[in-house]
Write an enzyme that holds these catalytic residues in place. Structure first.
Site, PDB file in Angstrom:
ATOM      1  N   TYR A   1       4.389 -20.175  97.147  1.00 12.43           N
ATOM      2  CA  TYR A   1       3.883 -21.354  96.417  1.00 12.43           C
ATOM      3  C   TYR A   1       4.113 -22.573  97.301  1.00 12.43           C
ATOM      4  CZ  TYR A   1       2.802 -24.352  92.448  1.00 12.43           C
ATOM      5  OH  TYR A   1       2.194 -25.259  91.609  1.00 12.43           O
TER       6      TYR A   1
ATOM      7  N   PHE B   1      -3.082 -29.742  93.595  1.00 12.74           N
ATOM      8  CA  PHE B   1      -3.080 -29.105  94.915  1.00 12.74           C
ATOM      9  C   PHE B   1      -2.118 -27.931  94.844  1.00 12.74           C
ATOM     10  CE2 PHE B   1      -0.871 -27.965  98.731  1.00 12.74           C
ATOM     11  CZ  PHE B   1      -1.846 -27.961  99.717  1.00 12.74           C
ATOM     12  N   GLU B   2      -2.582 -26.770  95.253  1.00 15.76           N
ATOM     13  CA  GLU B   2      -1.684 -25.625  95.406  1.00 15.76           C
ATOM     14  C   GLU B   2      -2.288 -24.709  96.439  1.00 15.76           C
ATOM     15  OE1 GLU B   2      -2.035 -23.808  91.459  1.00 15.76           O
ATOM     16  OE2 GLU B   2      -0.046 -24.514  90.928  1.00 15.76           O
ATOM     17  N   VAL B   3      -1.458 -24.207  97.337  1.00 12.94           N
ATOM     18  CA  VAL B   3      -1.831 -23.018  98.090  1.00 12.94           C
ATOM     19  C   VAL B   3      -0.783 -21.997  97.670  1.00 12.94           C
ATOM     20  CG1 VAL B   3      -2.142 -21.963 100.355  1.00 12.94           C
ATOM     21  CG2 VAL B   3      -2.725 -24.381 100.028  1.00 12.94           C
TER      22      VAL B   3
END
Ligand SMILES: Nc1nc2c(ncn2[C@@H]2O[C@H](COP(=O)(O)OP(=O)(O)OP(=O)(O)O)[C@@H](O)[C@H]2O)c(=O)[nH]1
Ligand SMILES: [Mg+2]
Length: 385
Positions: free
Chosen positions: A215, A272-274
């Site tokens: 995460y 926003f997330e990768v």
């Protein structure tokens, strides 16, 4: 949407007035652009940087099994176009990663025509199954309606919105299980109207995979308490029922100031997330989501997917599986993440104003993340507090 900045500014004033936020010692950055572990491929992150400056497209064989993902309405088209353009210009023009668009209604021809012309990779358009965007049978809909009225009267942002609640529940528990997402390993979430301020000098998906990250975030802040009064109690119930899911090296210090008795409201900003889809599909995460879903707080309160993902990441993952992408300059109204160090901003051709960087302001939680991970803060952070 127009209320967004006002909401956060009011909130920021409240937080800075009532919360004592420990600011850790001065320290310099440990982040680097490269990967710290070896790869089975001959491709490296420095190849990525070279490719970026030379406009070379990364061969498909060197791409990760990953996709961008966006939940949107047809009416979000023109704000979405801005987000796609910035993501393509700063990163994806060299990679051609796919993009999955999800909607509770079918996308119209115009949405599909315009977005597919702008994305360099393949685009996929999915309708959300009804059972993922409706009330589970155990929810008392009359009670939920009353709550919406009350929260609306109290002027809690999105407090009176039914669709916002379905959206938060969907992002918390279902997007990663949509049939279009099942074959991917990593995702990068993109919302309408965002901005990427710097060239992305590495492949974030590859970084995640090679470094066993699950995460990641660029911005963090405090949640508005009235939207989550019983989220922490429900989390404690989950921990009691499933102690096996708790990481022994978790980030409790990010989430709580008293060893877990209470939630300090810190969360990673999930627009926003990768992240790892496999982690979200794991038994640990699903058990957590199911506990929350049965408690009803998505409807009887207004639990957001940001605190839900953050608490899950903070408790279920090891500390070093959560990553701060300093090099990804980012904006979602009203907050900016702009890399603190001037050299980094120049190298990455960033267009953000460093004085707007939110990281070290009193209502950001990023200092806590640095503190619990023993990370050195970047040079020059004091000037941005
Ligand atoms: N299909 C669909 N998408 C939605 C709906 N509501 C929100 N979204 C999407 O869900 C994401 C989050 O919604 P936003 O309205 O941006 O919520 P937010 O970021 O908390 O609020 P803002 O500060 O106003 O941007 C965005 O990608 C929206 O496009 C909805 O009813 N249907
Ligand atoms: Mg948004």
């Amino acid at each position: 949407m127009a209320l967004g900045p006002v909401r956060y500014l009011l909130f920021a004033v409240t937080v800075s007035a009532f919360c004592a936020i420990p600011i850790p010692e001065q320290i310099g950055s440990k982040l680097n652009y490269g990967s710290s572990s070896s790869s089975s491929s001959s491709y490296s992150q420095s190849d990525a940087a070279a490719a970026y400056s030379s406009n070379k497209v990364i061969p498909a064989a060197d791409r990760m099994n990953a996709t961008f993902v966006t939940l949107a309405r047809n009416s979000d088209l023109w704000e979405m176009v801005k987000s796609i353009r910035t993501v393509e210009d700063r990163f994806n023009r060299n990679y051609h990663y796919d993009w999955v668009f999800l909607n509770d209604k079918p996308f119209d021809d115009e949405f599909i025509k315009i977005t597919s012309a702008l994305v360099s990779g393949e685009t996929h358009y999915g309708v959300i199954p009804k059972e993922h965007w409706s009330y589970p049978e155990w929810i008392d809909q009359e009670k939920a309606k009353k709550v919406r009225q009350e929260m609306g009267e109290k002027k809690i942002i999105y407090g009176d919105s039914e669709s916002y609640r379905h959206m938060c529940r969907y992002e918390s528990g279902f997007f990663f299980r949509h049939p279009l997402m099942l074959n991917y390993e990593y995702y990068w979430r993109v919302e309408p109207s965002i901005e990427l301020y710097c060239d992305v000098p590495l492949d974030p998906f590859r970084f995640m995979k090679e470094n066993n990250k699950k995460y990641s975030f660029t911005l963090s802040l405090y949640e508005y308490y009235d939207t989550i009064p019983t989220l922490w109690d429900t989390t404690q119930k989950f921990v009691g029922e499933h102690p096996e899911h708790l990481s022994s090296d978790n980030s409790m210090g990010f989430l709580s100031d008293d060893g877990g008795k209470t939630y300090n409201k810190c969360h990673f900003w999930s627009n926003f997330e990768v992240g790892s889809l496999e982690w979200l599909r794991s038994k640990a995460y699903i058990d957590y989501f199911e506990t929350l879903d049965h408690a009803g707080g998505f409807f009887y309160e207004r639990w957001g997917d940001a605190p839900v993902h953050s608490i899950a990441a903070g408790l279920l993952l090891d500390k070093d599986q959560i990553h701060f992408f300093d090099e990804i300059g980012y904006y979602h109204v009203p907050f900016t993440h702009c890399p603190t160090e001037e050299k980094k901003r120049l190298d990455l051709r960033c267009s953000c104003n460093p004085s707007e960087n939110f990281d070290w302001k009193g209502y950001s939680c990023t200092s806590r993340y640095f503190q619990i991970n023993n990370l050195d803060k970047p040079k020059g952070y004091e000037a941005q507090t």
